[in-house]
Scaffold this motif. Structure first.
Motif, PDB file in Angstrom:
ATOM      1  N   UNK A   1      -7.618 -13.425   0.233  1.00  0.00           N
ATOM      2  CA  UNK A   1      -7.943 -12.144   0.887  1.00  0.00           C
ATOM      3  C   UNK A   1      -8.794 -12.377   2.122  1.00  0.00           C
ATOM      4  N   UNK A   2      -8.578 -11.588   3.134  1.00  0.00           N
ATOM      5  CA  UNK A   2      -9.460 -11.666   4.282  1.00  0.00           C
ATOM      6  C   UNK A   2      -8.799 -11.943   5.591  1.00  0.00           C
ATOM      7  N   UNK A   3      -7.551 -12.304   5.605  1.00  0.00           N
ATOM      8  CA  UNK A   3      -6.895 -12.534   6.873  1.00  0.00           C
ATOM      9  C   UNK A   3      -6.468 -11.241   7.517  1.00  0.00           C
ATOM     10  N   UNK A   4      -6.173 -11.310   8.799  1.00  0.00           N
ATOM     11  CA  UNK A   4      -5.656 -10.158   9.517  1.00  0.00           C
ATOM     12  C   UNK A   4      -4.341  -9.728   8.873  1.00  0.00           C
ATOM     13  N   UNK A   5      -4.228  -8.443   8.579  1.00  0.00           N
ATOM     14  CA  UNK A   5      -3.009  -7.909   7.993  1.00  0.00           C
ATOM     15  C   UNK A   5      -2.068  -7.438   9.092  1.00  0.00           C
TER      16      UNK A   5
ATOM     17  N   UNK B   1       0.855  -1.173   0.000  1.00  0.00           N
ATOM     18  CA  UNK B   1       0.000   0.000   0.000  1.00  0.00           C
ATOM     19  C   UNK B   1       0.900   1.235   0.000  1.00  0.00           C
TER      20      UNK B   1
ATOM     21  N   UNK C   1      -9.222  -1.285  11.551  1.00  0.00           N
ATOM     22  CA  UNK C   1      -7.838  -1.074  11.961  1.00  0.00           C
ATOM     23  C   UNK C   1      -7.721   0.273  12.662  1.00  0.00           C
TER      24      UNK C   1
ATOM     25  N   UNK D   1       3.673   1.144   2.568  1.00  0.00           N
ATOM     26  CA  UNK D   1       3.437   0.150   3.612  1.00  0.00           C
ATOM     27  C   UNK D   1       3.361  -1.243   3.011  1.00  0.00           C
TER      28      UNK D   1
ATOM     29  N   UNK E   1      -4.571  -4.211  13.288  1.00  0.00           N
ATOM     30  CA  UNK E   1      -5.854  -4.897  13.191  1.00  0.00           C
ATOM     31  C   UNK E   1      -6.596  -4.844  14.519  1.00  0.00           C
TER      32      UNK E   1
ATOM     33  N   UNK F   1       1.156  -5.128   9.475  1.00  0.00           N
ATOM     34  CA  UNK F   1       1.861  -4.105   8.724  1.00  0.00           C
ATOM     35  C   UNK F   1       3.279  -3.915   9.244  1.00  0.00           C
ATOM     36  N   UNK F   2       4.165  -3.538   8.322  1.00  0.00           N
ATOM     37  CA  UNK F   2       5.480  -3.068   8.704  1.00  0.00           C
ATOM     38  C   UNK F   2       5.412  -1.589   9.067  1.00  0.00           C
TER      39      UNK F   2
ATOM     40  N   UNK G   1     -12.804  -6.751   3.086  1.00  0.00           N
ATOM     41  CA  UNK G   1     -12.000  -7.955   3.059  1.00  0.00           C
ATOM     42  C   UNK G   1     -11.878  -8.527   1.655  1.00  0.00           C
TER      43      UNK G   1
ATOM     44  N   UNK H   1     -13.190  -5.458   7.985  1.00  0.00           N
ATOM     45  CA  UNK H   1     -12.227  -5.385   9.077  1.00  0.00           C
ATOM     46  C   UNK H   1     -12.079  -3.938   9.527  1.00  0.00           C
TER      47      UNK H   1
END
Lengths: 115, 107
Positions: free
Chosen positions: A100-104, A35, B35, A91, B45, A106-107, B92, B33
């Motif tokens: 798609x759909x899992x918890x992301x 992103x 955040x 990012x 998250x 981030x760095x 999502x 979701x």
């Protein structure tokens, strides 16, 4: 590592130069996202990898942007002929899921400044 | 991708007041979701909502998914200064984010 690692944390370059940004995801995470975020804006989707392949690259703004993930782990975002409008925080996020759909996770991001 | 409409853009509250941010879509969402991004930080998250009409709570935070699965909300009861940051919803299906609601809290 314990989290998503991005390098460099800061990059200042001149207009027209080539830039590479690196992302090292959490070990075992198959999904990787790039992103970019400008000040006061939400993360803007660029590209999503599932393993080695780009599953969705519809967010790349033009052909100056390219990303690879040759071994399904580390990814590199490449920007050719940088423009001042490319200045932003880039990012990277990874997710353990196979789609798609899992918890992301981030760095910390790579802040790119194009002079 | 789907358009993610999030309102309000900014919200400034006195500590102890409540806060709500909304995400709206013109099409039905599979799931959503939320955040939180602290100033100078990266998004973290909070939760994922999947079922129509689902309500989930995390301490002072309440998350709702509309019956038609076209909207969602995040409500914070009795805000604290630690709640400061920008709250984003993300669809999502394609992991695109809303523009976020920036919350500031006056002690």
């Amino acid at each position: 590592g314990a989290g998503v690692s991005q390098t460099p944390s800061n990059k200042v370059t001149e207009k027209g130069k080539y830039v590479e940004l690196r992302c090292d995801p959490i070990s075992g995470h198959t999904a990787l996202y790039w992103y970019r975020q400008s000040l006061g804006q939400g993360p803007e989707f660029l590209i999503y990898f599932q393993g080695t392949g780009a599953a969705d690259d519809s967010g790349l703004p033009n052909d100056r942007f390219f990303a690879v993930r040759p071994e399904g782990s580390v990814s590199t975002l490449k920007i050719q002929r940088t423009e001042r409008g490319d200045s932003a925080v880039y990012l990277c996020a990874s997710s353990i899921t196979g789609g798609p759909g899992g918890e992301l996770f981030f760095g910390e991001g790579s802040r790119l400044t194009v002079l | 991708g789907q358009q993610v409409m999030q309102i309000p853009q900014y919200q400034h509250v006195q500590e102890g007041e409540d806060f709500t941010t909304y995400c709206n879509s013109s099409t039905t969402l599979s799931n959503i979701q939320w955040y939180k991004q602290r100033p100078g930080g990266h998004p973290v998250f909070l939760i994922q909502l999947v079922k129509s009409g689902e309500v989930k709570k995390q301490k002072r935070l309440t998350f709702q998914f509309g019956e038609a699965k076209k909207n969602s909300s995040l409500h914070i009861t009795a805000t604290q200064t630690t709640d400061v940051g920008t709250y984003f919803c993300a669809y999502v299906s394609d992991m695109r984010f809303g523009a976020g609601t920036r919350l500031t809290v006056k002690p």
